[in-house]
Write an enzyme that holds these catalytic residues in place. Structure first.
Site, PDB file in Angstrom:
ATOM      1  N   TYR A  32       0.822  -1.209   0.000  1.00 28.08           N
ATOM      2  CA  TYR A  32       0.000   0.000   0.000  1.00 28.08           C
ATOM      3  C   TYR A  32       0.853   1.256   0.000  1.00 28.08           C
ATOM      4  CZ  TYR A  32       0.981   1.154   4.916  1.00 28.08           C
ATOM      5  OH  TYR A  32       1.604   1.514   6.083  1.00 28.08           O
ATOM      6  N   ARG A  51       7.785   3.601  -5.116  1.00 27.75           N
ATOM      7  CA  ARG A  51       7.961   2.732  -3.944  1.00 27.75           C
ATOM      8  C   ARG A  51       6.917   1.625  -3.908  1.00 27.75           C
ATOM      9  NH1 ARG A  51       7.946   5.316   2.018  1.00 27.75           N
ATOM     10  NH2 ARG A  51       5.733   5.540   1.502  1.00 27.75           N
ATOM     11  N   ARG A  99      -8.002 -20.557  -0.118  1.00 30.31           N
ATOM     12  CA  ARG A  99      -7.030 -20.216   0.919  1.00 30.31           C
ATOM     13  C   ARG A  99      -5.958 -21.282   1.097  1.00 30.31           C
ATOM     14  NH1 ARG A  99      -5.516 -20.358   6.231  1.00 30.31           N
ATOM     15  NH2 ARG A  99      -5.060 -18.324   7.181  1.00 30.31           N
ATOM     16  N   HIS A 101      -1.439 -21.087   1.963  1.00 27.76           N
ATOM     17  CA  HIS A 101      -0.383 -20.132   2.292  1.00 27.76           C
ATOM     18  C   HIS A 101       0.492 -19.790   1.088  1.00 27.76           C
ATOM     19  CE1 HIS A 101      -1.599 -20.870   6.407  1.00 27.76           C
ATOM     20  NE2 HIS A 101      -0.727 -19.958   6.830  1.00 27.76           N
ATOM     21  N   LYS A 146       6.515  -1.888   2.222  1.00 32.62           N
ATOM     22  CA  LYS A 146       5.310  -1.245   2.755  1.00 32.62           C
ATOM     23  C   LYS A 146       4.136  -2.200   2.527  1.00 32.62           C
ATOM     24  CE  LYS A 146       3.244   3.377   3.072  1.00 32.62           C
ATOM     25  NZ  LYS A 146       3.656   3.655   4.451  1.00 32.62           N
ATOM     26  N   GLU A 178      12.430   3.205  14.184  1.00 34.10           N
ATOM     27  CA  GLU A 178      11.548   4.227  13.648  1.00 34.10           C
ATOM     28  C   GLU A 178      10.311   4.309  14.524  1.00 34.10           C
ATOM     29  OE1 GLU A 178      10.238   3.170   9.702  1.00 34.10           O
ATOM     30  OE2 GLU A 178       9.947   1.066  10.242  1.00 34.10           O
ATOM     31  N   LEU A 202      11.219   1.596   7.126  1.00 35.09           N
ATOM     32  CA  LEU A 202      10.706   1.978   5.825  1.00 35.09           C
ATOM     33  C   LEU A 202      11.428   3.246   5.382  1.00 35.09           C
ATOM     34  CD1 LEU A 202       8.503   1.479   3.608  1.00 35.09           C
ATOM     35  CD2 LEU A 202       7.167   3.225   4.808  1.00 35.09           C
TER      36      LEU A 202
END
Length: 284
Positions: A32, A51, A99, A101, A146, A178, A202
Site C-alpha cells: 500500500y 515505492r 485459501r 499459504h 510497505k 523508527e 521503511l
C-alpha cells in the site's frame, strides 16, 4: 457520495465488493501507499508510486498496469472526489483464490482499491510538539516493504495512545529504529541523525524530502543508528511521515527533550519543508 478506485474503474463506495478469500483480507498479502494532497495537488506522487512498485516486486506481486496508468487513475479519483487537502490511500492485494499459504497457481488478478480522505494539516502539533513513548519493535525483519502486515505497528501505536502519546518510538534492544507510523530523527550538536534505510525501517518519502531540506539549510546528516539513552540526550527529536510532515517530539516517557521546547533546527526544517508544498497551504 464517496468514490473508490476499484481495479481500473472509479465507482461509488457501495459498489465495492471484496471477496472473502481475497489474500489481502486473509493474509495481509499486499502492499500500500498513502499520498498527501495539498489543495488538490498530489505531493511526491511519483516517489510514492515508484515505492509501491518496488514493494510489490519484493513480495513477487506483479501490478497489472503501468505506472502512468495508475497515476492517471489516481488523478481522476482526486478530481472525482473534489479532494482539497487530505490524502489518498491505495493498496494492491495479490487477489482472490482458495485459501492456501503459498502463492496460488493459475490466473489470479491483483485487486486495487484506493480512496481519498479530507483532513486538515495538524498545525498545532507542528507548533507545540508532541509526546512519545518507547516501545519494543516486535515487527518482522522486512520493514523496508510497505506491506499490509501492520499488526506490530498497530499494537505499538495503541500502547502509545493508551499512554496519552502521539507516537511510539520503536527499538530493537537498545537501538531506535523508527516510529509505529513514522521515521524518527534526532539532532545533536548541529548534526542530524536517523536510522540507515535498511530492512529495519521503511525508507519514508517524507524522510527523503527532509534529508534534502537538511542539505539545503546546511545541516549535516549522519544516517546512523542511535540508542534509547542517546535519544533522551539529544538536543532535538522529531518524527516524519506523509501526514505528520515534520512533527517535533518534546518528551519521551515524560523525559523532556530540549526542556520541552521545539528546537531551532527543527523549526528551520519545518520552514524549508513549507517551501516544497503549494503556497496556498503554507503556514502563515
Amino acid at each position: 457520495m464517496g468514490y473508490t478506485l476499484w481495479n481500473d474503474k472509479i465507482v461509488s463506495d457501495d459498489e465495492v465488493v471484496i471477496n472473502k478469500e481475497d489474500r489481502g483480507y486473509q493474509f495481509g498479502d499486499g502492499v500500500y501507499e498513502v499520498i498527501k494532497v495539498y489543495n488538490g495537488e498530489m505531493f511526491t506522487i511519483d516517489e510514492h508510486i515508484d515505492r509501491l512498485y518496488l514493494s510489490a516486486d519484493k513480495i513477487k506481486l506483479t501490478i497489472p498496469m503501468t505506472k502512468d496508468k495508475l497515476h492517471k487513475l489516481i488523478h481522476e479519483l482526486v478530481e472525482k472526489d473534489q479532494l482539497g487537502t487530505g490524502h489518498i490511500y491505495l493498496q494492491f492485494t495479490r487477489g482472490t483464490s482458495p485459501r492456501v499459504h503459498n502463492f496460488p497457481v493459475g490466473d489470479i488478478q491483483p485487486v486495487l482499491t484506493a480512496y481519498t480522505k479530507e483532513n486538515a494539516r495538524p498545525l498545532e502539533n507542528f507548533e507545540k510538539g508532541v509526546k512519545a513513548t518507547f516501545v519494543e519493535d516486535i515487527r518482522w525483519l522486512r520493514c523496508d516493504i510497505k506491506s499490509l502486515n501492520l499488526l506490530g505497528a498497530v499494537l505499538a501505536k495503541q500502547e502509545a495512545v493508551e499512554k496519552g502519546c502521539y507516537e511510539a518510538i520503536l527499538h530493537r534492544g537498545d537501538v531506535v529504529t523508527e516510529g509505529s507510523s513514522t521515521n524518527v530523527f534526532s539532532i545533536k550538536d548541529g548534526v542530524l541523525y536517523t536510522h540507515p534505510a535498511n530492512n529495519f525501517i521503511l525508507k519514508g518519502i517524507t524522510r527523503t524530502v527532509v534529508l534534502e531540506c537538511a542539505n539545503e539549510i546546511g545541516l549535516p546528516v549522519k544516517e546512523q543508528a542511535f540508542t534509547k539513552a542517546e535519544t533522551l540526550e539529544m538536543d532535538e527529536v522529531f518524527v516524519t511521515s506523509t501526514t505528520s510532515e515534520v512533527t517535533p517530539v518534546i518528551s519521551i516517557d515524560d523525559v523532556k527533550i530540549n526542556e520541552g521546547k521545539v528546537g531551532e533546527w527543527t523549526r528551520k526544517l519545518q520552514a524549508q519543508f513549507e517551501t516544497k508544498i503549494p503556497k496556498s497551504l503554507q503556514v502563515k
